[in-house]
Structures are given as C-alpha cells and as structure tokens.
Motif scaffolding. Structure first.
Motif, mmCIF file in Angstrom:
data_model
loop_
_atom_site.group_PDB
_atom_site.id
_atom_site.type_symbol
_atom_site.label_atom_id
_atom_site.label_comp_id
_atom_site.label_asym_id
_atom_site.label_seq_id
_atom_site.Cartn_x
_atom_site.Cartn_y
_atom_site.Cartn_z
ATOM 1 N N SER A 84 0.837 -1.200 0.000
ATOM 2 C CA SER A 84 0.000 0.000 0.000
ATOM 3 C C SER A 84 0.875 1.255 0.000
ATOM 4 O O SER A 84 0.643 2.197 -0.766
ATOM 5 C CB SER A 84 -0.927 -0.012 1.209
ATOM 6 O OG SER A 84 -1.589 1.217 1.325
ATOM 7 N N LYS A 85 1.897 1.244 0.844
ATOM 8 C CA LYS A 85 2.805 2.396 0.900
ATOM 9 C C LYS A 85 3.633 2.512 -0.382
ATOM 10 O O LYS A 85 3.890 3.604 -0.870
ATOM 11 C CB LYS A 85 3.696 2.311 2.139
ATOM 12 C CG LYS A 85 2.933 2.571 3.416
ATOM 13 C CD LYS A 85 3.815 2.615 4.622
ATOM 14 C CE LYS A 85 2.951 2.915 5.847
ATOM 15 N NZ LYS A 85 3.736 3.105 7.034
ATOM 16 N N LEU A 86 4.020 1.386 -0.950
ATOM 17 C CA LEU A 86 4.763 1.410 -2.216
ATOM 18 C C LEU A 86 3.887 1.953 -3.345
ATOM 19 O O LEU A 86 4.374 2.669 -4.219
ATOM 20 C CB LEU A 86 5.274 0.009 -2.569
ATOM 21 C CG LEU A 86 6.510 -0.455 -1.791
ATOM 22 C CD1 LEU A 86 6.824 -1.914 -2.115
ATOM 23 C CD2 LEU A 86 7.699 0.427 -2.081
ATOM 24 N N ASP A 87 2.598 1.620 -3.338
ATOM 25 C CA ASP A 87 1.667 2.163 -4.342
ATOM 26 C C ASP A 87 1.565 3.679 -4.216
ATOM 27 O O ASP A 87 1.554 4.411 -5.225
ATOM 28 C CB ASP A 87 0.274 1.535 -4.191
ATOM 29 C CG ASP A 87 0.211 0.131 -4.750
ATOM 30 O OD1 ASP A 87 1.104 -0.243 -5.533
ATOM 31 O OD2 ASP A 87 -0.760 -0.585 -4.402
ATOM 32 N N ILE A 88 1.475 4.162 -2.970
ATOM 33 C CA ILE A 88 1.405 5.617 -2.747
ATOM 34 C C ILE A 88 2.688 6.282 -3.243
ATOM 35 O O ILE A 88 2.652 7.318 -3.919
ATOM 36 C CB ILE A 88 1.148 5.937 -1.251
ATOM 37 C CG1 ILE A 88 -0.239 5.442 -0.844
ATOM 38 C CG2 ILE A 88 1.290 7.428 -0.982
ATOM 39 C CD1 ILE A 88 -0.496 5.510 0.659
ATOM 40 N N ILE A 89 3.827 5.652 -2.929
ATOM 41 C CA ILE A 89 5.116 6.206 -3.374
ATOM 42 C C ILE A 89 5.170 6.240 -4.897
ATOM 43 O O ILE A 89 5.551 7.253 -5.502
ATOM 44 C CB ILE A 89 6.300 5.390 -2.792
ATOM 45 C CG1 ILE A 89 6.415 5.640 -1.287
ATOM 46 C CG2 ILE A 89 7.607 5.725 -3.507
ATOM 47 C CD1 ILE A 89 7.424 4.765 -0.585
ATOM 48 N N THR A 90 4.761 5.162 -5.543
ATOM 49 C CA THR A 90 4.765 5.112 -7.009
ATOM 50 C C THR A 90 3.867 6.201 -7.594
ATOM 51 O O THR A 90 4.247 6.887 -8.559
ATOM 52 C CB THR A 90 4.298 3.719 -7.487
ATOM 53 O OG1 THR A 90 5.158 2.726 -6.926
ATOM 54 C CG2 THR A 90 4.326 3.630 -9.004
ATOM 55 N N HIS A 91 2.697 6.355 -7.004
ATOM 56 C CA HIS A 91 1.773 7.395 -7.481
ATOM 57 C C HIS A 91 2.390 8.789 -7.332
ATOM 58 O O HIS A 91 2.307 9.623 -8.254
ATOM 59 C CB HIS A 91 0.450 7.310 -6.702
ATOM 60 C CG HIS A 91 -0.492 8.416 -7.029
ATOM 61 N ND1 HIS A 91 -1.169 8.478 -8.232
ATOM 62 C CD2 HIS A 91 -0.859 9.519 -6.329
ATOM 63 C CE1 HIS A 91 -1.912 9.563 -8.249
ATOM 64 N NE2 HIS A 91 -1.754 10.216 -7.105
#
Length: 170
Positions: A141-148
């Motif tokens: 979830s945090k990696l998705d936010i970072i990618t976004h």
C-alpha cells in the motif's frame, strides 16, 4: 522773396512726407523680414514642442539656417524621447514577465514539494513497517502511494520542462 520761402516750405513738407512714407515702408519691410526670418521659425518650433508633433519641423529642418539646425535638434530630441519611452515600456514588460516567472517557479516548487514530502515520509517509514509487522499488504500500500507520488512528480517535472522549451501542450 516770400514766395520763395513759401515754395521752400512746401518743398520741405513734401520731402518730410516722402521721408515719412519711405520710413513706414522700410519699417514694414523690416518687420516683415523679422517675422519671416525669426518669429515664424520660432513659432513653428514652439508649436511643434507644445503639440508634441515633430513632423511640423520637417520643412524648417531642410533649410540651411540656424533655425533649421535647431529644428533638427528638436526632431532628434523627439526621436530620443520615443526610444526612451519604448525602452521604458520594454523594461516594464520584462519586469512583469520576471514577476510572472517568479510566481510560476514558486508555484512549481510548492507543487513539487508535496509529492516529494510524501515519498520521503513513506520511504523513511518503510523499514519500520516491514520489520514491525511483516505485513506485506501495508508495505505494498505504501509502495503504491510512493509510485503514485513519483509519477505525479515526474508529470510536474515534464510539464516544467515543456514550459521552459516554450511548448504550449503543458
């Protein structure tokens, strides 16, 4: 003898009258010459300055007189004044554009700061999240936010690059 004196007196009056007429004619001619040679050019120059119309001096500036030289000088003054006004306009426009650029850069910096701050905070928190819970869903979830946020920052940077190249598709 009295008739001779009377004739001389009449002749004297005629000569005085003739002299007066000649004096009036010469005075009129002198006045006309002064008006034509001095007062008229001065009025033309004065009108040109008062009305801010240097084109009134065109004919006068072609003469070889001192007033012609003065007319050329006044025309040069008007030309220099026009150049100064154009330079002042350009300077004001450049100052306005510089203010716009400064405001744009401040806005761009503000817009870039948000996603970078989120990426920084989440990436600093990743090791703690991974070691403490071992829960990969929180990690992803945090990696998705970072990618976004990285994608958002990349879009902003590309927009800035296009704007700096003068492209309109920003």
């Amino acid at each position: 003898q009295i008739s001779v004196i009377s004739d001389l007196n009449t002749l004297y009056k005629r000569e005085l009258t003739l002299l007066a007429v000649i004096s009036v004619i010469l005075l009129s001619l002198a006045s006309l010459a002064i008006w034509r040679m001095i007062l008229r050019p001065v009025r033309i120059i004065d009108s040109s300055i008062q009305l801010q119309q240097p084109q009134l001096l065109t004919a006068l500036s072609k003469t070889g007189s001192q007033f012609g030289d003065l007319a050329k000088t006044v025309q040069q003054f008007f030309q220099q004044k026009l150049v100064i006004q154009e330079d002042q306009f350009k300077k004001a426009e450049l100052e306005r554009l510089n203010q716009d650029k400064t405001a744009f850069l401040a806005l761009a910096a503000h817009e870039l700061k948000g996603p970078i701050t989120i990426v920084k905070l989440l990436s600093e928190d990743l090791p703690k999240t991974f070691h403490s819970s071992g829960d990969t869903s929180q990690l992803f979830s945090k990696l998705d936010i970072i990618t976004h946020q990285v994608t958002k920052t990349t879009v902003l940077i590309n927009d800035l690059r296009l704007a700096s190249e003068g492209k309109e598709d920003v």
